[in-house]
Design a protein around this motif. Structure first.
Motif, PDB file in Angstrom:
ATOM      1  N   PHE A  33       0.857  -1.186   0.000  1.00  0.00           N
ATOM      2  CA  PHE A  33       0.000   0.000   0.000  1.00  0.00           C
ATOM      3  C   PHE A  33       0.889   1.230   0.000  1.00  0.00           C
ATOM      4  N   CYS A  34       0.587   2.194  -0.871  1.00  0.00           N
ATOM      5  CA  CYS A  34       1.356   3.439  -0.882  1.00  0.00           C
ATOM      6  C   CYS A  34       1.032   4.225   0.391  1.00  0.00           C
ATOM      7  N   ASP A  35       1.850   5.229   0.692  1.00  0.00           N
ATOM      8  CA  ASP A  35       1.686   5.986   1.925  1.00  0.00           C
ATOM      9  C   ASP A  35       0.340   6.693   1.998  1.00  0.00           C
ATOM     10  N   LEU A  36      -0.142   7.204   0.885  1.00  0.00           N
ATOM     11  CA  LEU A  36      -1.423   7.910   0.863  1.00  0.00           C
ATOM     12  C   LEU A  36      -2.583   6.954   1.181  1.00  0.00           C
ATOM     13  N   CYS A  37      -2.601   5.804   0.554  1.00  0.00           N
ATOM     14  CA  CYS A  37      -3.661   4.821   0.814  1.00  0.00           C
ATOM     15  C   CYS A  37      -3.558   4.273   2.234  1.00  0.00           C
ATOM     16  N   LEU A  38      -2.341   4.084   2.730  1.00  0.00           N
ATOM     17  CA  LEU A  38      -2.152   3.593   4.088  1.00  0.00           C
ATOM     18  C   LEU A  38      -2.702   4.598   5.097  1.00  0.00           C
ATOM     19  N   ALA A  39      -2.448   5.879   4.878  1.00  0.00           N
ATOM     20  CA  ALA A  39      -2.973   6.918   5.765  1.00  0.00           C
ATOM     21  C   ALA A  39      -4.497   6.941   5.716  1.00  0.00           C
ATOM     22  N   TYR A  43      -7.012   6.255   8.867  1.00  0.00           N
ATOM     23  CA  TYR A  43      -8.011   7.250   9.229  1.00  0.00           C
ATOM     24  C   TYR A  43      -9.407   6.624   9.253  1.00  0.00           C
ATOM     25  N   ASP A  44      -9.734   5.871   8.227  1.00  0.00           N
ATOM     26  CA  ASP A  44     -11.047   5.228   8.153  1.00  0.00           C
ATOM     27  C   ASP A  44     -11.249   4.256   9.321  1.00  0.00           C
ATOM     28  N   ALA A  45     -10.211   3.525   9.703  1.00  0.00           N
ATOM     29  CA  ALA A  45     -10.315   2.589  10.818  1.00  0.00           C
ATOM     30  C   ALA A  45     -10.552   3.338  12.126  1.00  0.00           C
ATOM     31  N   LEU A  46      -9.845   4.455  12.324  1.00  0.00           N
ATOM     32  CA  LEU A  46     -10.047   5.245  13.531  1.00  0.00           C
ATOM     33  C   LEU A  46     -11.459   5.826  13.587  1.00  0.00           C
ATOM     34  N   GLU A  47     -11.948   6.328  12.464  1.00  0.00           N
ATOM     35  CA  GLU A  47     -13.291   6.896  12.414  1.00  0.00           C
ATOM     36  C   GLU A  47     -14.349   5.825  12.675  1.00  0.00           C
TER      37      GLU A  47
END
Length: 56
Positions: A33-39, A43-47
């Motif tokens: 996973f690239c850094d952008l998709c990983l971030a 974020y989605d998991a935290l939300e």
């Protein structure tokens, strides 16, 4: 080494200094996973795991 992000499909060149280089060198079929998709995934998991606000 050239790798492709499993989510967005973006191609990247990673060097031996990259955190995933050894994993991908040992197993070229492992997921990257690239850094952008990983971030975005983090974020989605935290939300998703935040407590829901009560309706009231």
């Amino acid at each position: 080494m050239e790798v492709r992000c499993a989510l967005c499909g973006k191609k990247e060149i990673i060097t031996d200094a990259h955190k995933d280089y050894e994993k991908l060198e040992k197993n070229p079929n492992s997921t990257y996973f690239c850094d952008l998709c990983l971030a975005k995934l983090q974020y989605d998991a935290l939300e998703y795991n935040k407590p829901k606000k009560p309706i009231g």
